[in-house]
Design a protein around this motif. Structure first.
Motif, PDB file in Angstrom:
ATOM      1  N   TYR A 122       0.802  -1.214   0.000  1.00 55.03           N
ATOM      2  CA  TYR A 122       0.000   0.000   0.000  1.00 55.03           C
ATOM      3  C   TYR A 122       0.841   1.272   0.000  1.00 55.03           C
ATOM      4  O   TYR A 122       0.422   2.290  -0.556  1.00 55.03           O
ATOM      5  N   ASP A 123       2.030   1.219   0.607  1.00 54.81           N
ATOM      6  CA  ASP A 123       2.902   2.395   0.567  1.00 54.81           C
ATOM      7  C   ASP A 123       3.304   2.694  -0.882  1.00 54.81           C
ATOM      8  O   ASP A 123       3.301   3.856  -1.310  1.00 54.81           O
ATOM      9  N   GLY A 158      -6.047  10.617   5.799  1.00 53.85           N
ATOM     10  CA  GLY A 158      -5.611  10.846   4.428  1.00 53.85           C
ATOM     11  C   GLY A 158      -6.648  10.391   3.420  1.00 53.85           C
ATOM     12  O   GLY A 158      -6.851  11.038   2.382  1.00 53.85           O
ATOM     13  N   ALA A 159      -7.311   9.270   3.723  1.00 56.06           N
ATOM     14  CA  ALA A 159      -8.362   8.775   2.828  1.00 56.06           C
ATOM     15  C   ALA A 159      -9.504   9.770   2.755  1.00 56.06           C
ATOM     16  O   ALA A 159     -10.083  10.007   1.688  1.00 56.06           O
ATOM     17  N   ARG A 193      -4.502   0.942   3.990  1.00 56.14           N
ATOM     18  CA  ARG A 193      -3.303   0.968   4.847  1.00 56.14           C
ATOM     19  C   ARG A 193      -3.577   1.597   6.208  1.00 56.14           C
ATOM     20  O   ARG A 193      -2.661   1.731   7.031  1.00 56.14           O
ATOM     21  N   THR A 230      -0.107   9.096  -5.980  1.00 57.67           N
ATOM     22  CA  THR A 230       0.292  10.494  -5.765  1.00 57.67           C
ATOM     23  C   THR A 230       1.009  11.039  -6.992  1.00 57.67           C
ATOM     24  O   THR A 230       0.791  12.192  -7.399  1.00 57.67           O
ATOM     25  N   GLU A 290       0.306   4.005  -2.881  1.00 52.21           N
ATOM     26  CA  GLU A 290       0.044   5.412  -2.572  1.00 52.21           C
ATOM     27  C   GLU A 290       1.038   6.317  -3.304  1.00 52.21           C
ATOM     28  O   GLU A 290       0.660   7.370  -3.834  1.00 52.21           O
ATOM     29  N   ASP A 339      -4.757   4.725   6.898  1.00 51.64           N
ATOM     30  CA  ASP A 339      -4.641   6.184   6.982  1.00 51.64           C
ATOM     31  C   ASP A 339      -6.016   6.794   6.698  1.00 51.64           C
ATOM     32  O   ASP A 339      -6.300   7.260   5.593  1.00 51.64           O
ATOM     33  N   ARG A 387      -5.316   4.430   0.766  1.00 51.31           N
ATOM     34  CA  ARG A 387      -5.067   4.960   2.115  1.00 51.31           C
ATOM     35  C   ARG A 387      -5.976   4.284   3.136  1.00 51.31           C
ATOM     36  O   ARG A 387      -5.546   4.007   4.271  1.00 51.31           O
TER      37      ARG A 387
END
Length: 577
Positions: free
Chosen positions: A433-434, A483-484, A478, A441, A437, A480, A475
């Motif tokens: 997921y990192d 952030g989502a 994971r 981005t 993302e 977050d 997000r």
């Protein structure tokens, strides 16, 4: 070589196709008909009112986007309009209401080429409910119009009227040429059928006939195939007798299989390769993969023979590469992944050879990137996500280099963005997921650049919403949630703005519904009671689209997810929180 479009020296397109998104199916149909239309031979080289008449009409520009703000046209659209010999307006009540269509007509009229505007009526009665964009009828102007409605000229007659206008020839002359061509071909087909295809069989026995006789019969075969796989297919499709077309295709492929490509001249090979490719594509659409494979393999044999006769001819290598792609594609559909990989690797090798032949032919350079992408998607289908990622990154590397060389080429940047989006989804599939993302981005950064370059291009806004929704999803996965929520609200805000501009655009409505799902999902984690009406709103939005487009799998999926979410939110243990 660019065709001669007549008096305008800077013309790039034969025509610019202007239409409302509600008439997109008509635009696709008309684009295919125009770009595949072959001008009757006796007219080629003569002069019409629009200049010299070419063998084919040439390229047609079809814009796929909608106008995001009233009256504004992007630089891409204005450039395409200025480089088009004619403007074709698909007319309907929806087109008459479209600010986008009207703006395109006015921009073309500003070039003082009103006589090159042609209307093509597909819906509505001009005498009852206006179907013409306002610019076409201002000041008492009577537009040149072909009426494709059943109660008008009908599709075929309207199409010929349109072509006659574009070429600058009389409609009767064009119809007469078409009738002569059809009658000539029909006579050949009829004779062949009555004789049990004896002409076809005779053509296969080239070793026992004189050279001139063989050439004569090759010419007959070319006319025969041109009719069978062109005009006849269209007629049988119209009356719903594709079963007869399948018989014609079977006869044609049997005939082709009996011929040795070494005995045929270049023109015959080219016609046969083109016909076989068309047959293969039809078989693909029917999921008859074995027959499709035979057709594409025969097309490959002919394109290979042509390429061997003139190894320096890049177009012939290109045609062979396409045959290699299609064979790989059929094998893929048959789940023969090893065979598919071999042929797609051949396609990549041909693409690399093609690219080395002419470094200035950018279309050929891009074939290499497309080859990498095909192999990547195949690897992904086989479950080799890491191998798929490596192959896709090779394609991405090429596109990034091209974007640096051509920073103002928005289409290139858009293709790069498509690869980046795929890589983000691939990483998410692997639960990285990192990484996903990071990719999403990057995707948003590309789309921000595109929006700055073309602020009036609605497609970049649509893609930007999708990117925010992808970012919200990854997000969320994971953990977050903050952030989502930021990504979700950005998507909701932009989707609301687009739908406010055009409440009938179902693509934008679907994005709005998905954005509402994520708002409900994220709100429900802490405030389930407040989340329920949001989820119900999302359901209404998505259900209205499914009612109009029941086969839209993406929207059906999100509608089901929304209903599952409502079930979860209604559970007592959740609802009382």
């Amino acid at each position: 070589m660019r065709p001669d479009f007549g008096a305008i020296a800077h013309v790039r397109y034969r025509a610019f196709l202007s239409y409302s998104h509600n008439d997109a199916h008509w635009a696709r149909w008309l684009l295919r008909r125009l770009e595949s239309y072959r001008v009757p031979g006796r007219l080629v080289g003569t002069h019409g009112r629009a200049g010299a008449i070419p063998a084919k009409l040439g390229a047609v520009f079809r814009d796929r986007d909608e106008l995001p703000t009233a009256g504004d046209l992007s630089s891409t659209i204005r450039e395409a309009l200025s480089e088009s010999d004619a403007l074709i307006v698909i007319c309907s009540p929806a087109a008459a209401r479209s600010q986008w269509v009207d703006a395109e007509v006015r921009a073309f009229m500003a070039q003082e080429r009103t006589d090159r505007i042609f209307c093509f009526i597909v819906e509505g009665d001009p005498a009852v409910d206006n179907c013409f964009p306002p610019a076409t009828i201002e000041d008492g102007r009577i537009p040149l119009a072909a009426d494709a409605r059943p109660e008008g000229d009908g599709k075929d007659r309207a199409f010929l009227k349109l072509v006659a206008g574009i070429l600058g020839v009389g409609y009767d002359a064009l119809v007469q040429r078409e009738a002569q061509r059809r009658h000539r071909r029909l006579a050949i087909v009829t004779a062949a059928a009555l004789a049990g295809m004896t002409v076809t069989s005779g053509l296969a026995i080239t070793a026992h006939v004189a050279r001139n006789d063989a050439q004569r019969r090759q010419g007959q075969a070319e006319d025969l195939l041109g009719f069978m796989l062109g005009d006849l297919r269209k007629k049988l499709t119209t009356v719903g007798r594709l079963d007869l077309m399948r018989t014609v295709d079977d006869k044609a492929t049997t005939y082709f299989a009996e011929l040795d490509p070494r005995d045929l001249n270049d023109r015959a090979l080219e016609e046969q390769a083109r016909s076989l490719t068309g047959i293969g594509q039809v078989r693909m659409e029917e999921n008859r993969y074995a027959e499709a494979m035979r057709a594409f393999q025969q097309a490959y044999a002919r394109t290979t023979a042509l390429a061997a006769r003139d190894p320096s001819n890049g177009q012939r290598l290109f045609d062979r590469a396409q045959a290699e792609y299609w064979i790989g594609n059929v094998a893929w559909q048959q789940n023969k992944f090893d065979e598919a990989e071999r042929w797609l690797e051949r396609y990549r090798a041909s693409a690399e050879q093609l690219a080395s032949m002419d470094r200035n032919n950018f279309d050929w350079q891009k074939e290499v990137a497309y080859a990498h992408q095909n192999l990547a998607i195949l690897a992904d289908a086989r479950g080799d996500h890491e191998g798929a990622e490596r192959a896709m990154k090779r394609g991405l590397e090429l596109f990034r280099g091209w974007v640096k060389q051509r920073p103002n080429d928005t289409q290139l940047r858009a293709e790069e963005s498509t690869i980046v989006s795929w890589l983000g989804t691939n990483a998410e599939t692997q639960k990285r997921y990192d990484d996903s993302e990071t990719w999403f981005t990057t995707l948003l950064g590309n789309l921000d650049t595109l929006r700055k370059q073309e602020p009036d291009n609605a497609n970049w806004r649509k893609e930007w919403i999708d990117a925010q929704l992808l970012l919200a999803q990854t997000r969320f996965k994971r953990g977050d949630l903050a952030g989502a929520s930021v990504a979700s609200e950005a998507a909701n805000h932009e989707a609301d703005a687009l739908v406010k501009h055009d409440p009938t655009n179902r693509v934008w409505l679907s994005q709005q519904g998905i954005a509402r799902f994520w708002r409900a999902q994220l709100t429900g984690l802490g405030q389930p009671r407040q989340a329920m009406p949001i989820a119900q709103e999302a359901e209404r939005m998505l259900a209205s689209i499914v009612a109009a487009e029941p086969t839209n799998k993406r929207v059906v999926k999100w509608l089901n997810d929304t209903r599952v979410l409502q079930t979860q939110l209604s559970k007592p243990s959740v609802a009382t929180r």
